[in-house]
Design a protein around this motif. Structure first.
Motif, PDB file in Angstrom:
ATOM      1  N   GLN A  42      -8.759 -14.172   0.276  1.00  0.00           N
ATOM      2  CA  GLN A  42      -9.707 -13.318  -0.815  1.00  0.00           C
ATOM      3  C   GLN A  42      -9.236 -11.942  -1.075  1.00  0.00           C
ATOM      4  OE1 GLN A  42     -13.032 -13.526   0.523  1.00  0.00           O
ATOM      5  NE2 GLN A  42     -12.103 -15.728   0.644  1.00  0.00           N
ATOM      6  N   THR A  43      -7.982 -11.880  -1.021  1.00  0.00           N
ATOM      7  CA  THR A  43      -7.092 -10.559  -2.397  1.00  0.00           C
ATOM      8  C   THR A  43      -5.712 -11.201  -2.211  1.00  0.00           C
ATOM      9  OG1 THR A  43      -5.966  -9.634  -0.083  1.00  0.00           O
ATOM     10  CG2 THR A  43      -7.814  -9.191  -1.115  1.00  0.00           C
ATOM     11  N   LEU A  44      -4.688 -11.043  -3.264  1.00  0.00           N
ATOM     12  CA  LEU A  44      -3.143 -11.281  -2.963  1.00  0.00           C
ATOM     13  C   LEU A  44      -2.378 -11.033  -2.164  1.00  0.00           C
ATOM     14  CD1 LEU A  44      -1.410 -12.466  -5.792  1.00  0.00           C
ATOM     15  CD2 LEU A  44      -1.831  -9.836  -6.476  1.00  0.00           C
ATOM     16  N   ALA A  45      -3.140 -10.333  -1.648  1.00  0.00           N
ATOM     17  CA  ALA A  45      -2.208  -9.685  -0.609  1.00  0.00           C
ATOM     18  C   ALA A  45      -2.559 -10.705   0.899  1.00  0.00           C
ATOM     19  CB  ALA A  45      -3.058  -8.277  -0.262  1.00  0.00           C
ATOM     20  N   ASP A  46      -3.808 -11.097   1.058  1.00  0.00           N
ATOM     21  CA  ASP A  46      -4.164 -12.302   1.911  1.00  0.00           C
ATOM     22  C   ASP A  46      -3.739 -13.618   1.376  1.00  0.00           C
ATOM     23  OD1 ASP A  46      -5.720 -11.016   3.323  1.00  0.00           O
ATOM     24  OD2 ASP A  46      -7.636 -11.956   1.794  1.00  0.00           O
ATOM     25  N   ALA A  47      -3.256 -13.796   0.378  1.00  0.00           N
ATOM     26  CA  ALA A  47      -2.198 -14.320  -0.855  1.00  0.00           C
ATOM     27  C   ALA A  47      -0.367 -14.407  -0.299  1.00  0.00           C
ATOM     28  CB  ALA A  47      -2.413 -15.514  -2.274  1.00  0.00           C
ATOM     29  N   ILE A  48      -0.241 -13.349  -0.761  1.00  0.00           N
ATOM     30  CA  ILE A  48       1.003 -13.604  -0.109  1.00  0.00           C
ATOM     31  C   ILE A  48       1.120 -13.261   1.349  1.00  0.00           C
ATOM     32  CG2 ILE A  48       2.817 -11.329  -0.252  1.00  0.00           C
ATOM     33  CD1 ILE A  48       1.570 -10.360  -2.762  1.00  0.00           C
ATOM     34  N   ASP A  49       0.269 -12.967   2.178  1.00  0.00           N
ATOM     35  CA  ASP A  49       0.507 -13.367   3.832  1.00  0.00           C
ATOM     36  C   ASP A  49       0.568 -14.911   4.462  1.00  0.00           C
ATOM     37  OD1 ASP A  49       0.686 -10.608   4.312  1.00  0.00           O
ATOM     38  OD2 ASP A  49      -1.313 -10.393   4.969  1.00  0.00           O
ATOM     39  N   MET A  50      -0.442 -15.388   3.446  1.00  0.00           N
ATOM     40  CA  MET A  50      -0.106 -16.781   3.685  1.00  0.00           C
ATOM     41  C   MET A  50       1.091 -17.617   3.091  1.00  0.00           C
ATOM     42  SD  MET A  50      -4.013 -18.034   2.886  1.00  0.00           S
ATOM     43  CE  MET A  50      -3.725 -19.480   3.379  1.00  0.00           C
ATOM     44  N   ALA A  51       1.740 -17.278   1.974  1.00  0.00           N
ATOM     45  CA  ALA A  51       2.610 -17.673   1.489  1.00  0.00           C
ATOM     46  C   ALA A  51       3.583 -17.567   2.802  1.00  0.00           C
ATOM     47  CB  ALA A  51       2.855 -16.893   0.418  1.00  0.00           C
ATOM     48  N   LYS A  52       3.755 -16.840   2.889  1.00  0.00           N
ATOM     49  CA  LYS A  52       4.789 -15.672   4.068  1.00  0.00           C
ATOM     50  C   LYS A  52       4.644 -16.684   5.683  1.00  0.00           C
ATOM     51  CE  LYS A  52       5.775 -10.652   2.627  1.00  0.00           C
ATOM     52  NZ  LYS A  52       4.886  -9.399   3.299  1.00  0.00           N
ATOM     53  N   ALA A  53       3.605 -17.039   5.958  1.00  0.00           N
ATOM     54  CA  ALA A  53       3.497 -17.796   7.504  1.00  0.00           C
ATOM     55  C   ALA A  53       3.387 -19.363   6.667  1.00  0.00           C
ATOM     56  CB  ALA A  53       1.898 -17.595   7.257  1.00  0.00           C
ATOM     57  N   ALA A  54       3.886 -19.356   5.124  1.00  0.00           N
ATOM     58  CA  ALA A  54       3.875 -21.255   5.098  1.00  0.00           C
ATOM     59  C   ALA A  54       5.035 -21.191   5.415  1.00  0.00           C
ATOM     60  CB  ALA A  54       3.211 -21.431   4.009  1.00  0.00           C
ATOM     61  N   VAL A  55       6.051 -20.119   4.267  1.00  0.00           N
ATOM     62  CA  VAL A  55       7.617 -20.086   4.842  1.00  0.00           C
ATOM     63  C   VAL A  55       8.009 -20.130   6.159  1.00  0.00           C
ATOM     64  CG1 VAL A  55       9.484 -18.880   4.079  1.00  0.00           C
ATOM     65  CG2 VAL A  55       7.806 -19.131   2.140  1.00  0.00           C
ATOM     66  N   ALA A  56       7.376 -19.052   7.007  1.00  0.00           N
ATOM     67  CA  ALA A  56       8.064 -19.041   8.503  1.00  0.00           C
ATOM     68  C   ALA A  56       7.496 -20.671   8.805  1.00  0.00           C
ATOM     69  CB  ALA A  56       7.379 -17.687   9.034  1.00  0.00           C
ATOM     70  N   GLY A  57       6.297 -21.334   8.123  1.00  0.00           N
ATOM     71  CA  GLY A  57       6.406 -22.742   9.176  1.00  0.00           C
ATOM     72  C   GLY A  57       6.720 -23.393   8.302  1.00  0.00           C
ATOM     73  N   GLY A  58       7.981 -23.071   7.782  1.00  0.00           N
ATOM     74  CA  GLY A  58       8.788 -25.236   7.175  1.00  0.00           C
ATOM     75  C   GLY A  58       8.555 -25.384   6.314  1.00  0.00           C
ATOM     76  N   ILE A  59       7.475 -24.521   5.332  1.00  0.00           N
ATOM     77  CA  ILE A  59       6.870 -25.348   4.002  1.00  0.00           C
ATOM     78  C   ILE A  59       7.496 -24.618   3.112  1.00  0.00           C
ATOM     79  CG2 ILE A  59       4.347 -25.157   2.963  1.00  0.00           C
ATOM     80  CD1 ILE A  59       3.244 -25.169   5.848  1.00  0.00           C
ATOM     81  N   THR A  60       8.092 -25.410   1.607  1.00  0.00           N
ATOM     82  CA  THR A  60       8.239 -25.285   1.019  1.00  0.00           C
ATOM     83  C   THR A  60       7.896 -25.159  -0.782  1.00  0.00           C
ATOM     84  OG1 THR A  60       9.075 -27.235   0.964  1.00  0.00           O
ATOM     85  CG2 THR A  60      10.716 -25.846   2.571  1.00  0.00           C
ATOM     86  N   THR A  61       6.649 -26.329  -0.117  1.00  0.00           N
ATOM     87  CA  THR A  61       6.416 -26.803  -1.759  1.00  0.00           C
ATOM     88  C   THR A  61       4.602 -26.395  -0.454  1.00  0.00           C
ATOM     89  OG1 THR A  61       7.280 -27.436  -2.424  1.00  0.00           O
ATOM     90  CG2 THR A  61       5.419 -28.535  -3.337  1.00  0.00           C
ATOM     91  N   ILE A  62       3.586 -26.027  -1.956  1.00  0.00           N
ATOM     92  CA  ILE A  62       2.207 -26.551  -1.413  1.00  0.00           C
ATOM     93  C   ILE A  62       1.143 -26.754  -2.700  1.00  0.00           C
ATOM     94  CG2 ILE A  62       1.598 -23.398  -1.850  1.00  0.00           C
ATOM     95  CD1 ILE A  62       0.148 -23.544   1.200  1.00  0.00           C
ATOM     96  N   ILE A  63       0.675 -27.277  -2.197  1.00  0.00           N
ATOM     97  CA  ILE A  63      -1.212 -27.892  -3.965  1.00  0.00           C
ATOM     98  C   ILE A  63      -1.205 -26.724  -3.594  1.00  0.00           C
ATOM     99  CG2 ILE A  63      -1.980 -29.508  -4.276  1.00  0.00           C
ATOM    100  CD1 ILE A  63      -0.062 -31.765  -4.081  1.00  0.00           C
ATOM    101  N   ALA A  64      -2.524 -25.726  -4.281  1.00  0.00           N
ATOM    102  CA  ALA A  64      -3.683 -25.041  -3.863  1.00  0.00           C
ATOM    103  C   ALA A  64      -4.453 -26.158  -4.531  1.00  0.00           C
ATOM    104  CB  ALA A  64      -3.141 -23.760  -4.658  1.00  0.00           C
ATOM    105  N   THR A  65      -5.829 -26.042  -3.562  1.00  0.00           N
ATOM    106  CA  THR A  65      -6.234 -26.820  -3.844  1.00  0.00           C
ATOM    107  C   THR A  65      -7.677 -26.013  -3.342  1.00  0.00           C
ATOM    108  OG1 THR A  65      -6.217 -27.846  -1.382  1.00  0.00           O
ATOM    109  CG2 THR A  65      -5.050 -29.249  -3.460  1.00  0.00           C
ATOM    110  N   PRO A  66      -8.535 -25.594  -4.455  1.00  0.00           N
ATOM    111  CA  PRO A  66     -10.125 -25.128  -4.740  1.00  0.00           C
ATOM    112  C   PRO A  66     -10.845 -25.832  -4.490  1.00  0.00           C
ATOM    113  CG  PRO A  66      -7.999 -23.908  -5.988  1.00  0.00           C
ATOM    114  CD  PRO A  66      -7.672 -25.036  -6.028  1.00  0.00           C
ATOM    115  N   HIS A  67     -11.475 -25.514  -3.978  1.00  0.00           N
ATOM    116  CA  HIS A  67     -12.537 -26.071  -3.962  1.00  0.00           C
ATOM    117  C   HIS A  67     -13.484 -26.441  -4.888  1.00  0.00           C
ATOM    118  CE1 HIS A  67     -13.460 -26.542   0.348  1.00  0.00           C
ATOM    119  NE2 HIS A  67     -13.828 -25.511   0.411  1.00  0.00           N
ATOM    120  N   HIS A  68     -13.714 -27.738  -5.818  1.00  0.00           N
ATOM    121  CA  HIS A  68     -14.203 -28.179  -7.158  1.00  0.00           C
ATOM    122  C   HIS A  68     -15.670 -28.553  -6.890  1.00  0.00           C
ATOM    123  CE1 HIS A  68     -15.846 -30.300 -10.565  1.00  0.00           C
ATOM    124  NE2 HIS A  68     -14.936 -29.652 -11.074  1.00  0.00           N
ATOM    125  N   ARG A  69     -16.728 -26.977  -7.230  1.00  0.00           N
ATOM    126  CA  ARG A  69     -18.427 -27.694  -6.991  1.00  0.00           C
ATOM    127  C   ARG A  69     -18.819 -28.101  -5.950  1.00  0.00           C
ATOM    128  NH1 ARG A  69     -20.618 -27.261 -12.177  1.00  0.00           N
ATOM    129  NH2 ARG A  69     -18.226 -26.404 -13.976  1.00  0.00           N
TER     130      ARG A  69
END
Ligand SMILES: [Fe+2]
Length: 254
Positions: free
Chosen positions: A17-44
């Protein structure tokens, strides 16, 4: 590890919902072993629009923020496209964004049915050189009740992506069971998080791969992880992994 489905871009859909949320998600992704992530927002999907150009701009901005915060996660552009009759018109207008700007398009079915035009739409997408990937088929009630419909779609060249949380049992025993049966029947090509946040819809990628490792062995884990790499490179994915069973067993189960 590569995650091909996430809602990490801030303030544009029901994910971060916010940039802070996105940063938290990025940290969680890295902690979970993810190095590359595709952002897939909903389209229509009825609530959110998110065309190709705006997503690419948001991805660029988020990558800059992550570099600034020294978070070692690379974000690539993508889109989760709710299927509808005019999808290819949007594609021709430059509105549709395949995953990592390849030929793979992440498509989302309604939750409770498979529209009649699905097969024709998939065929028409393939004629345009696109390869549809059905997001979380294990959460579509018609496919759960009639898995032969999923088998028919896969036979026609559709790929599928299971959600890690489904495999890890976060959506209940039945969805986990169906997810594993799909893997066993060779109807799954990719595992991804579909993460929306770090709490109720988190990543769970490692847990999912642990379950798959225990159930099917490391070769099946390897194929799913390799497929995510091949996808990002725009190459052809593996459609089979040794050790899994075929349709007959799948229908034996149901
Ligand atoms: Fe999603």
């Amino acid at each position: 590890m590569i995650d091909i489905h996430s809602h990490i871009l801030p303030s544009i859909d029901d994910g971060a919902q916010t940039l802070a949320d996105a940063i938290d998600m990025a940290k969680a992704a890295v902690a979970g072993g993810i190095t590359t992530i595709i952002a897939t927002p909903h389209h229509r999907n009825g609530t959110f629009e998110n065309d190709k150009r705006s997503i690419i701009e948001h991805v660029h901005a988020l990558n800059e923020t992550l570099q600034h915060h020294r978070i070692p996660l690379s974000v690539l552009p993508g889109q989760e496209v709710r299927i509808h009759g005019e999808l290819l018109d949007y594609y021709r207008d430059g509105d549709i964004l395949p995953l990592a700007e390849t030929k793979y398009v992440l498509i989302e079915l309604p939750n409770n049915h498979v529209p009649r035009y699905t097969e024709q739409l998939i065929f028409d997408m393939q004629l345009q050189g696109l390869i549809p990937i059905i997001a979380h088929p294990e959460r579509n009630s018609e496919l759960v009740e009639h898995p032969n419909k999923l088998y028919d779609l896969v036979k026609k060249g559709v790929l599928t992506q299971l959600t890690a949380a489904s495999v890890a049992g976060k959506f209940g025993k039945n969805i986990k069971k169906f997810s594993l049966q799909m893997i066993e029947a060779n109807l799954v090509h990719l595992i991804a998080s579909d993460a929306h946040n770090t709490t109720t819809r988190a990543f769970h990628m490692r847990e999912a791969y642990d379950v798959i490792q225990k159930q099917f062995g490391s070769q099946v884990v390897y194929v799913f992880q390799e497929n995510a790499e091949l996808l990002v490179a725009g190459e052809t994915l593996y459609k089979d992994a040794p050790g899994r069973m075929k349709k007959k067993k799948f229908f034996g189960i149901f």
